[in-house]
Design a protein around this motif. Structure first.
Motif, PDB file in Angstrom:
ATOM      1  N   SER A  22      66.460 -17.624 -27.652  1.00 48.79           N
ATOM      2  CA  SER A  22      67.366 -17.953 -29.160  1.00 48.79           C
ATOM      3  C   SER A  22      67.092 -18.494 -30.053  1.00 48.79           C
ATOM      4  CB  SER A  22      68.587 -17.059 -28.697  1.00 48.79           C
ATOM      5  OG  SER A  22      69.024 -18.077 -27.632  1.00 48.79           O
ATOM      6  N   LEU A  23      66.556 -19.739 -29.777  1.00 47.48           N
ATOM      7  CA  LEU A  23      66.815 -20.591 -31.151  1.00 47.48           C
ATOM      8  C   LEU A  23      64.829 -19.921 -31.501  1.00 47.48           C
ATOM      9  CD1 LEU A  23      67.103 -23.658 -31.955  1.00 47.48           C
ATOM     10  CD2 LEU A  23      65.526 -24.352 -30.042  1.00 47.48           C
ATOM     11  N   GLN A  24      65.481 -20.011 -33.409  1.00 48.96           N
ATOM     12  CA  GLN A  24      64.536 -19.718 -33.892  1.00 48.96           C
ATOM     13  C   GLN A  24      63.509 -21.009 -34.448  1.00 48.96           C
ATOM     14  OE1 GLN A  24      65.002 -15.906 -35.828  1.00 48.96           O
ATOM     15  NE2 GLN A  24      65.344 -15.008 -33.464  1.00 48.96           N
ATOM     16  N   ASP A  25      62.581 -20.889 -35.103  1.00 46.19           N
ATOM     17  CA  ASP A  25      61.948 -21.961 -36.571  1.00 46.19           C
ATOM     18  C   ASP A  25      62.520 -21.295 -37.466  1.00 46.19           C
ATOM     19  OD1 ASP A  25      60.833 -23.854 -38.146  1.00 46.19           O
ATOM     20  OD2 ASP A  25      59.093 -23.080 -37.245  1.00 46.19           O
ATOM     21  N   ALA A  26      63.268 -21.535 -38.421  1.00 45.72           N
ATOM     22  CA  ALA A  26      63.213 -20.920 -39.758  1.00 45.72           C
ATOM     23  C   ALA A  26      62.684 -21.470 -40.888  1.00 45.72           C
ATOM     24  CB  ALA A  26      64.714 -21.011 -39.829  1.00 45.72           C
ATOM     25  N   GLY A  27      61.514 -21.997 -40.815  1.00 41.80           N
ATOM     26  CA  GLY A  27      60.377 -22.993 -41.365  1.00 41.80           C
ATOM     27  C   GLY A  27      61.002 -24.305 -42.159  1.00 41.80           C
ATOM     28  N   PRO A  28      59.823 -24.688 -43.230  1.00 40.09           N
ATOM     29  CA  PRO A  28      61.031 -26.238 -43.945  1.00 40.09           C
ATOM     30  C   PRO A  28      62.051 -25.657 -44.477  1.00 40.09           C
ATOM     31  CG  PRO A  28      58.343 -24.793 -44.810  1.00 40.09           C
ATOM     32  CD  PRO A  28      59.069 -23.846 -43.885  1.00 40.09           C
ATOM     33  N   LEU A  29      62.097 -26.674 -44.952  1.00 42.22           N
ATOM     34  CA  LEU A  29      63.053 -26.247 -45.804  1.00 42.22           C
ATOM     35  C   LEU A  29      63.229 -26.144 -47.738  1.00 42.22           C
ATOM     36  CD1 LEU A  29      66.500 -27.501 -46.297  1.00 42.22           C
ATOM     37  CD2 LEU A  29      65.974 -29.912 -46.624  1.00 42.22           C
ATOM     38  N   SER A  30      61.896 -27.241 -47.584  1.00 40.79           N
ATOM     39  CA  SER A  30      61.225 -26.277 -48.946  1.00 40.79           C
ATOM     40  C   SER A  30      60.124 -25.707 -48.999  1.00 40.79           C
ATOM     41  CB  SER A  30      61.042 -27.515 -50.225  1.00 40.79           C
ATOM     42  OG  SER A  30      59.985 -27.821 -50.075  1.00 40.79           O
ATOM     43  N   ALA A  31      58.743 -25.096 -50.181  1.00 40.18           N
ATOM     44  CA  ALA A  31      57.990 -24.534 -49.592  1.00 40.18           C
ATOM     45  C   ALA A  31      56.707 -25.535 -49.650  1.00 40.18           C
ATOM     46  CB  ALA A  31      57.721 -23.898 -50.566  1.00 40.18           C
ATOM     47  N   SER A  32      56.962 -27.029 -50.017  1.00 39.51           N
ATOM     48  CA  SER A  32      55.908 -27.762 -50.681  1.00 39.51           C
ATOM     49  C   SER A  32      56.512 -29.162 -50.305  1.00 39.51           C
ATOM     50  CB  SER A  32      54.932 -27.357 -51.895  1.00 39.51           C
ATOM     51  OG  SER A  32      55.583 -27.612 -52.686  1.00 39.51           O
ATOM     52  N   GLY A  33      55.212 -30.024 -50.246  1.00 33.09           N
ATOM     53  CA  GLY A  33      55.914 -31.691 -50.548  1.00 33.09           C
ATOM     54  C   GLY A  33      56.946 -32.428 -49.506  1.00 33.09           C
ATOM     55  N   LEU A  34      57.137 -33.505 -49.568  1.00 36.49           N
ATOM     56  CA  LEU A  34      58.235 -34.386 -48.799  1.00 36.49           C
ATOM     57  C   LEU A  34      58.667 -33.319 -48.423  1.00 36.49           C
ATOM     58  CD1 LEU A  34      58.053 -37.325 -47.479  1.00 36.49           C
ATOM     59  CD2 LEU A  34      59.579 -37.479 -49.597  1.00 36.49           C
ATOM     60  N   LEU A  35      59.918 -33.117 -48.474  1.00 36.54           N
ATOM     61  CA  LEU A  35      60.732 -32.151 -48.074  1.00 36.54           C
ATOM     62  C   LEU A  35      60.331 -31.100 -46.900  1.00 36.54           C
ATOM     63  CD1 LEU A  35      63.983 -31.282 -50.951  1.00 36.54           C
ATOM     64  CD2 LEU A  35      63.658 -33.059 -49.000  1.00 36.54           C
ATOM     65  N   ALA A  36      59.061 -30.368 -47.343  1.00 32.92           N
ATOM     66  CA  ALA A  36      58.966 -29.664 -46.399  1.00 32.92           C
ATOM     67  C   ALA A  36      57.875 -30.167 -45.226  1.00 32.92           C
ATOM     68  CB  ALA A  36      57.437 -28.732 -46.696  1.00 32.92           C
ATOM     69  N   ARG A  37      57.524 -31.456 -44.680  1.00 35.58           N
ATOM     70  CA  ARG A  37      56.932 -32.368 -43.816  1.00 35.58           C
ATOM     71  C   ARG A  37      58.485 -32.981 -43.497  1.00 35.58           C
ATOM     72  NH1 ARG A  37      53.458 -33.546 -48.249  1.00 35.58           N
ATOM     73  NH2 ARG A  37      54.082 -35.413 -48.458  1.00 35.58           N
ATOM     74  N   ARG A  38      59.223 -33.262 -44.212  1.00 39.88           N
ATOM     75  CA  ARG A  38      60.710 -34.156 -43.544  1.00 39.88           C
ATOM     76  C   ARG A  38      61.388 -33.211 -43.037  1.00 39.88           C
ATOM     77  NH1 ARG A  38      62.498 -37.424 -40.985  1.00 39.88           N
ATOM     78  NH2 ARG A  38      63.636 -39.035 -41.267  1.00 39.88           N
ATOM     79  N   PHE A  39      61.276 -31.891 -43.038  1.00 36.84           N
ATOM     80  CA  PHE A  39      62.669 -31.705 -42.930  1.00 36.84           C
ATOM     81  C   PHE A  39      62.385 -30.287 -42.764  1.00 36.84           C
ATOM     82  CE2 PHE A  39      64.720 -34.779 -45.265  1.00 36.84           C
ATOM     83  CZ  PHE A  39      65.774 -35.561 -45.074  1.00 36.84           C
ATOM     84  N   ARG A  40      62.894 -29.420 -41.344  1.00 36.54           N
ATOM     85  CA  ARG A  40      62.919 -28.091 -40.653  1.00 36.54           C
ATOM     86  C   ARG A  40      64.329 -27.066 -40.947  1.00 36.54           C
ATOM     87  NH1 ARG A  40      57.980 -26.119 -40.703  1.00 36.54           N
ATOM     88  NH2 ARG A  40      57.654 -23.961 -39.518  1.00 36.54           N
ATOM     89  N   LEU A  41      64.676 -26.232 -40.618  1.00 35.65           N
ATOM     90  CA  LEU A  41      65.268 -24.947 -40.352  1.00 35.65           C
ATOM     91  C   LEU A  41      65.095 -24.926 -38.699  1.00 35.65           C
ATOM     92  CD1 LEU A  41      66.504 -23.513 -43.806  1.00 35.65           C
ATOM     93  CD2 LEU A  41      67.000 -25.052 -42.783  1.00 35.65           C
ATOM     94  N   TRP A  42      66.130 -24.193 -38.488  1.00 34.12           N
ATOM     95  CA  TRP A  42      66.149 -23.153 -37.189  1.00 34.12           C
ATOM     96  C   TRP A  42      67.901 -22.946 -36.843  1.00 34.12           C
ATOM     97  CZ3 TRP A  42      63.053 -23.666 -33.456  1.00 34.12           C
ATOM     98  CH2 TRP A  42      61.692 -24.786 -33.416  1.00 34.12           C
ATOM     99  N   ARG A  43      67.294 -21.863 -36.347  1.00 30.55           N
ATOM    100  CA  ARG A  43      68.473 -20.128 -36.177  1.00 30.55           C
ATOM    101  C   ARG A  43      68.705 -20.432 -34.748  1.00 30.55           C
ATOM    102  NH1 ARG A  43      69.450 -17.271 -40.304  1.00 30.55           N
ATOM    103  NH2 ARG A  43      67.292 -17.630 -41.472  1.00 30.55           N
ATOM    104  N   GLY A  44      69.664 -20.499 -34.364  1.00 32.59           N
ATOM    105  CA  GLY A  44      70.410 -20.315 -33.303  1.00 32.59           C
ATOM    106  C   GLY A  44      71.330 -19.229 -32.711  1.00 32.59           C
ATOM    107  N   THR A  45      71.398 -19.002 -32.270  1.00 31.40           N
ATOM    108  CA  THR A  45      72.359 -17.634 -31.486  1.00 31.40           C
ATOM    109  C   THR A  45      73.411 -17.074 -32.720  1.00 31.40           C
ATOM    110  OG1 THR A  45      73.692 -18.439 -30.119  1.00 31.40           O
ATOM    111  CG2 THR A  45      71.623 -17.159 -29.197  1.00 31.40           C
TER     112      THR A  45
END
Length: 107
Positions: free
Chosen positions: A11-34
């Motif tokens: 039920s734990l899904q990787d929802a992708g990076p916080l932004s499409a490119s750059g520092l935010l994409a490498r530094r932050f990640r979105l996760w989606r729960g149930t």
């Protein structure tokens, strides 16, 4: 090797990076729960993850560009040990709010 804290992550899904490119994409990640909510996590190399006392950690193994959750639990030494035991290269951390954080709270 599986640890006592290892959980099923269907039920734990990787929802992708916080932004499409750059520092935010490498530094932050979105996760989606149930509950369907996306939650922002800070990304650290497994051996560099800090010891935040009020944070939930996800030990994450990389498979190409795909991120696979291997373990979830409290941040700190326990998370770093779990990452080493499961072959995870990253630890994703979320500082918990003072209210219930939903499905991604430590179990």
């Amino acid at each position: 090797m599986m640890t006592r804290d290892t959980k099923c992550f269907d039920s734990l899904q990787d929802a992708g990076p916080l932004s499409a490119s750059g520092l935010l994409a490498r530094r932050f990640r979105l996760w989606r729960g149930t509950d369907g909510r996306r939650q922002v996590f800070s990304v650290y190399a497994a051996e560099e993850a800090p010891d935040y006392p009020a944070a939930v950690a996800i030990a994450v193994r990389m498979d190409g560009t795909r991120r696979i959750p291997m373990w979830t639990g409290p941040a700190g030494a326990k998370a770093r040990s779990a990452a080493m035991a499961t072959g995870a290269q990253e630890i994703h951390l979320r500082i918990l709010p003072e209210t219930d954080s939903g499905a991604l709270a430590p179990l």
